[in-house]
Design a protein around this motif. Structure first.
Motif, PDB file in Angstrom:
ATOM      1  N   UNK A 173     -44.616  -8.696  37.230  1.00 14.63           N
ATOM      2  CA  UNK A 173     -44.835  -9.858  36.355  1.00 14.63           C
ATOM      3  C   UNK A 173     -43.526 -10.594  36.072  1.00 14.63           C
ATOM      4  N   UNK A 174     -42.624 -10.609  37.072  1.00 18.46           N
ATOM      5  CA  UNK A 174     -41.337 -11.292  36.873  1.00 18.46           C
ATOM      6  C   UNK A 174     -40.782 -11.630  38.252  1.00 18.46           C
ATOM      7  N   UNK A 175     -39.555 -12.133  38.302  1.00 19.11           N
ATOM      8  CA  UNK A 175     -39.011 -12.474  39.619  1.00 19.11           C
ATOM      9  C   UNK A 175     -37.522 -12.179  39.656  1.00 19.11           C
ATOM     10  N   UNK A 176     -36.992 -12.136  40.896  1.00 20.41           N
ATOM     11  CA  UNK A 176     -35.593 -11.761  41.107  1.00 20.41           C
ATOM     12  C   UNK A 176     -34.636 -12.777  40.489  1.00 20.41           C
ATOM     13  N   UNK A 177     -35.089 -14.004  40.287  1.00 20.52           N
ATOM     14  CA  UNK A 177     -34.184 -15.029  39.746  1.00 20.52           C
ATOM     15  C   UNK A 177     -33.677 -14.638  38.352  1.00 20.52           C
ATOM     16  N   UNK A 178     -34.433 -13.795  37.650  1.00 18.70           N
ATOM     17  CA  UNK A 178     -34.024 -13.381  36.298  1.00 18.70           C
ATOM     18  C   UNK A 178     -32.668 -12.659  36.357  1.00 18.70           C
ATOM     19  N   UNK A 179     -32.482 -11.845  37.382  1.00 17.31           N
ATOM     20  CA  UNK A 179     -31.225 -11.084  37.502  1.00 17.31           C
ATOM     21  C   UNK A 179     -30.052 -12.058  37.635  1.00 17.31           C
ATOM     22  N   UNK A 180     -30.251 -13.101  38.447  1.00 19.43           N
ATOM     23  CA  UNK A 180     -29.181 -14.095  38.633  1.00 19.43           C
ATOM     24  C   UNK A 180     -28.889 -14.814  37.313  1.00 19.43           C
ATOM     25  N   UNK A 181     -29.962 -15.144  36.578  1.00 19.69           N
ATOM     26  CA  UNK A 181     -29.764 -15.847  35.291  1.00 19.69           C
ATOM     27  C   UNK A 181     -29.017 -14.966  34.293  1.00 19.69           C
TER      28      UNK A 181
ATOM     29  N   UNK B  93     -24.186 -13.760  31.137  1.00 17.34           N
ATOM     30  CA  UNK B  93     -23.298 -12.746  30.545  1.00 17.34           C
ATOM     31  C   UNK B  93     -21.979 -12.614  31.290  1.00 17.34           C
ATOM     32  N   UNK B  94     -21.925 -13.110  32.520  1.00 13.22           N
ATOM     33  CA  UNK B  94     -20.722 -12.908  33.342  1.00 13.22           C
ATOM     34  C   UNK B  94     -20.544 -11.449  33.719  1.00 13.22           C
ATOM     35  N   UNK B  95     -21.611 -10.667  33.590  1.00  7.13           N
ATOM     36  CA  UNK B  95     -21.508  -9.238  33.946  1.00  7.13           C
ATOM     37  C   UNK B  95     -22.529  -8.871  35.020  1.00  7.13           C
ATOM     38  N   UNK B  96     -22.211  -7.826  35.750  1.00  7.03           N
ATOM     39  CA  UNK B  96     -23.096  -7.355  36.813  1.00  7.03           C
ATOM     40  C   UNK B  96     -24.291  -6.613  36.234  1.00  7.03           C
ATOM     41  N   UNK B  97     -25.444  -6.778  36.850  1.00  6.03           N
ATOM     42  CA  UNK B  97     -26.581  -5.924  36.514  1.00  6.03           C
ATOM     43  C   UNK B  97     -27.360  -5.701  37.805  1.00  6.03           C
TER      44      UNK B  97
END
Ligand code: NAD
Length: 352
Positions: free
Chosen positions: A46-54, A59-63
């Motif tokens: 129920x979500x998409x990969x673009x969220x990780x990029x956002x 935050x300027x941090x890796x996740x």
């Protein structure tokens, strides 16, 4: 040893806000011994990969997100194997679940399968990999149509009005039974009322794959012209204006409570109860029609809505007694209904 927080459903609505909350706060700058690593497991059901990029931009941090179905035990175990190497897993925050009341009425098997199998797997792995602190996303839907309001954590479970609500009642019970077999772990069950709104940056917000079934995304989509009109489900309830009453709570306030819950368990590892339950709501009941008015006021939009039939699975009225979260966790919700609505509208406008 790197310190890590595992967040399931970290690309979803509340999960993404909590990932941001953890990345922004678990830092050396804030007095922690290191910048904690945050790892998400989310199959994008129920979500998409673009969220990780956002989240990275914000935050300027890796996740890192693992695109893995938590119902697949072996694949999920591999993630724990990898992430526990040279690392201390401080806690698990388990958001991943399906959450739509009407969809759960339409397809109960899928809801039971997904929400309960994923929870069982993550519980088993939390014990196997010795993760001491576990936070579970529960819901005020466990109270059903409560006889007395506001509801406190001691209010007994009501009749679950939908298969979704029942997955939360069973989920809590599963954790309580499991905890008896795992005395070195501690659990916080957070019962959210109605999370709404979006991060102040409008970089993340509620973005479900299927047409939304909860009020605020339906309001913003209607105002943005993506839906012709919306229905208020029920206008003849015994409430001040006939529409249902809910306790809307800003998603960033909810996100903060997760971090406070982990901190609480870490700081009080000797004294905290093995299972703690907290209501997360503002304590204010707002009708659907009042929520619509608040939206119209802050967005300067006229909503095209109609009063419609009641909807199966809806409770009439519910709001929280949130005293325990305030006292024990030091959690103070910051946002009112107008701020909730304006942040949701800002997020919608950004995504038109
Ligand atoms: P969401 O759908 O936006 O997020 C859930 C995420 O979990 C999604 O990104 C989805 O892809 C993922 N997911 C679901 N099943 C999965 C699986 N088997 N394996 C891997 N990933 C999976 O929902 P949300 O609003 O962020 O809700 C988070 C949690 O809070 C849920 O447990 C929900 O039941 C609970 N909750 C939500 C609300 C609400 O109104 N949003 C209210 C009370 C409780």
């Amino acid at each position: 040893m790197q310190k890590k927080i595992i967040i399931t459903g970290g690309c979803g609505y509340i999960g993404s806000h909590t990932v941001v909350e953890c990345l922004e706060n678990y830092t050396r700058k804030n007095g922690y011994d290191e910048d904690y690593v945050v790892v998400s497991i989310d199959s994008y059901l129920n979500s998409s990969a673009s969220v990780v990029e956002n989240i990275k931009k914000l935050t300027g941090r890796e996740v890192k997100n693992y695109d893995t179905d938590l119902c697949d035990y072996e694949k999920t175990k591999k993630i724990f194997e990898t992430e526990s190497k040279d690392s201390e897993l401080i806690g698990i925050i388990h958001f991943a679940a399906l959450k739509s009341v009407p969809d759960s009425v339409a397809d109960p098997v899928f809801y039971y399968q997904n929400n309960l199998n994923s929870l069982l797997n993550i519980l088993k792995l939390s014990k196997e990999y010795k993760v001491k602190n576990f936070i579970f996303s529960s819901s005020c839907s466990v109270y059903g149509n409560a006889k007395e309001l506001p509801v406190s954590e001691n209010t007994p479970f009501g009749v679950a009005e939908s298969p979704y609500a029942y997955t939360k009642q069973v989920g809590e019970r599963m954790i309580i039974d499991f905890a008896k077999t795992s005395e070195h772990q501690k659990f916080v069950l957070l019962r959210y009322f109605n999370p709404v709104g979006a991060h102040v940056s409008a970089q993340i917000g509620e973005d479900p794959k299927n047409p939304p079934t909860s009020l605020v995304p339906i309001i913003t989509l209607t105002a943005a012209g993506k839906r012709d009109k919306m229905h208020v489900h029920g206008s003849d309830y015994d409430t001040r204006d006939g529409s249902c009453i809910r306790d809307y709570i800003h998603v960033s306030d909810i996100a903060e409570a997760h971090r406070l819950a982990i901190d609480y368990l870490v700081k009080n590892k000797e004294t905290a109860e093995q299972i703690e339950i907290f209501n997360l709501g503002t304590g204010n009941g707002v009708t659907v029609l009042e929520a619509i008015k608040a939206f119209e006021k802050v967005s300067h939009q006229k909503l095209n809505y109609e009063l419609g039939e009641r909807r199966e699975g809806d409770v009439v009225e519910i709001y929280a007694d949130n005293q325990k979260a305030k006292t024990v966790l030091g959690w103070i919700p910051k946002y009112g209904i107008e701020e909730m609505m304006s942040s949701a509208w800002k997020w919608q406008e950004r995504n038109v």
